[in-house]
Design an enzyme around this catalytic site. Structure first.
Site, PDB file in Angstrom:
ATOM      1  N   CYS A  82       0.865  -1.178   0.000  1.00  0.00           N
ATOM      2  CA  CYS A  82       0.000   0.000   0.000  1.00  0.00           C
ATOM      3  C   CYS A  82       0.906   1.234   0.000  1.00  0.00           C
ATOM      4  O   CYS A  82       2.098   1.125  -0.309  1.00  0.00           O
ATOM      5  CB  CYS A  82      -0.979  -0.007   1.173  1.00  0.00           C
TER       6      CYS A  82
ATOM      7  N   ASN B  35       2.275   1.495   4.305  1.00  0.00           N
ATOM      8  CA  ASN B  35       2.612   0.240   5.005  1.00  0.00           C
ATOM      9  C   ASN B  35       2.367   0.332   6.512  1.00  0.00           C
ATOM     10  O   ASN B  35       3.071  -0.262   7.313  1.00  0.00           O
ATOM     11  CB  ASN B  35       4.063  -0.208   4.736  1.00  0.00           C
TER      12      ASN B  35
ATOM     13  N   CYS C 261      -1.358   0.805   7.428  1.00  0.00           N
ATOM     14  CA  CYS C 261      -2.789   0.492   7.581  1.00  0.00           C
ATOM     15  C   CYS C 261      -3.186  -0.748   6.769  1.00  0.00           C
ATOM     16  O   CYS C 261      -3.363  -1.828   7.322  1.00  0.00           O
ATOM     17  CB  CYS C 261      -3.659   1.678   7.159  1.00  0.00           C
ATOM     18  N   ARG C 262      -3.334  -0.602   5.454  1.00  0.00           N
ATOM     19  CA  ARG C 262      -3.929  -1.676   4.650  1.00  0.00           C
ATOM     20  C   ARG C 262      -3.011  -2.884   4.492  1.00  0.00           C
ATOM     21  O   ARG C 262      -3.442  -4.029   4.713  1.00  0.00           O
ATOM     22  CB  ARG C 262      -4.325  -1.131   3.263  1.00  0.00           C
TER      23      ARG C 262
ATOM     24  N   ASP D 204      -7.820   3.999   0.894  1.00  0.00           N
ATOM     25  CA  ASP D 204      -6.932   4.422   1.978  1.00  0.00           C
ATOM     26  C   ASP D 204      -7.782   4.907   3.169  1.00  0.00           C
ATOM     27  O   ASP D 204      -8.528   5.868   3.034  1.00  0.00           O
ATOM     28  CB  ASP D 204      -6.068   5.570   1.428  1.00  0.00           C
TER      29      ASP D 204
END
Ligand code: 4NP
Length: 160
Positions: A12, A15, A17-18, A126
């Site tokens: 993402c 690096n 959260c998702r 996001d």
């Protein structure tokens, strides 16, 4: 004959959260099924290098039983394109960045993670600037895609 276990990299922007959430979910699902898969995550940005996952991602993920222990932010490297079999982008910006930064011989490894989910959406949005509902939604999408990804991996690789 020994075979290298399949390796999956989630990517993402930050690096935090998702992609670490996807890493935690796939690791748990692979362990539940006793599948030997190497799993990691990285960001295209690198601003948060060394940082643990976002506290909101951890809170919603841990509430569903996923572990974020030991995860630390890192940036995508050129070596990743060699080492990983699946390089899975959370959104189309991540996808474009990965394709731009990698030699074309590796482009067959790079795809949108949601291409493995049987749902209409193509991108995991996001959640960083939004509320907790966005983080729950990210996890819903990740769980759906992780099941499809595991089906693909078990079809095409030796994992047991
Ligand atoms: P992620 O979310 O890409 O899901 O980790 C973000 C985290 C941090 C930032 C952007 C997105 N940031 O700009 O710092």
């Amino acid at each position: 004959m020994t075979q290298k276990r399949p390796a999956v990299l989630f990517v993402c922007l930050g690096n935090i959260c998702r992609s670490p959430s996807a890493e935690a979910v796939l690791r748990a699902k692979a362990a539940q099924r006793d599948l030997d898969i190497f799993i990691d995550s990285a960001g295209t940005l690198g601003h948060h290098t060394g940082a643990p996952p976002d506290s909101r991602s951890r809170a919603v993920g841990e509430a569903r039983g996923y572990s974020f222990a030991g995860l630390k932010c890192r940036k995508v490297s050129q070596q990743d394109f060699i080492d990983f079999d699946y390089i899975l982008a959370m959104d189309k910006d991540n996808l474009r960045n990965l394709l731009e930064m990698s030699p074309s011989e590796y482009h067959h490894k790079i795809a949108l993670f949601l291409s493995y989910a049987n749902i209409d959406e193509t991108e995991i949005p996001d959640p960083y600037y939004g509320g907790l509902r966005g983080f729950e939604y990210v996890l819903d999408q990740i769980e759906a895609a992780a099941n499809g990804l595991l089906r693909d991996i078990t079809l095409h690789h030796s994992v047991v």
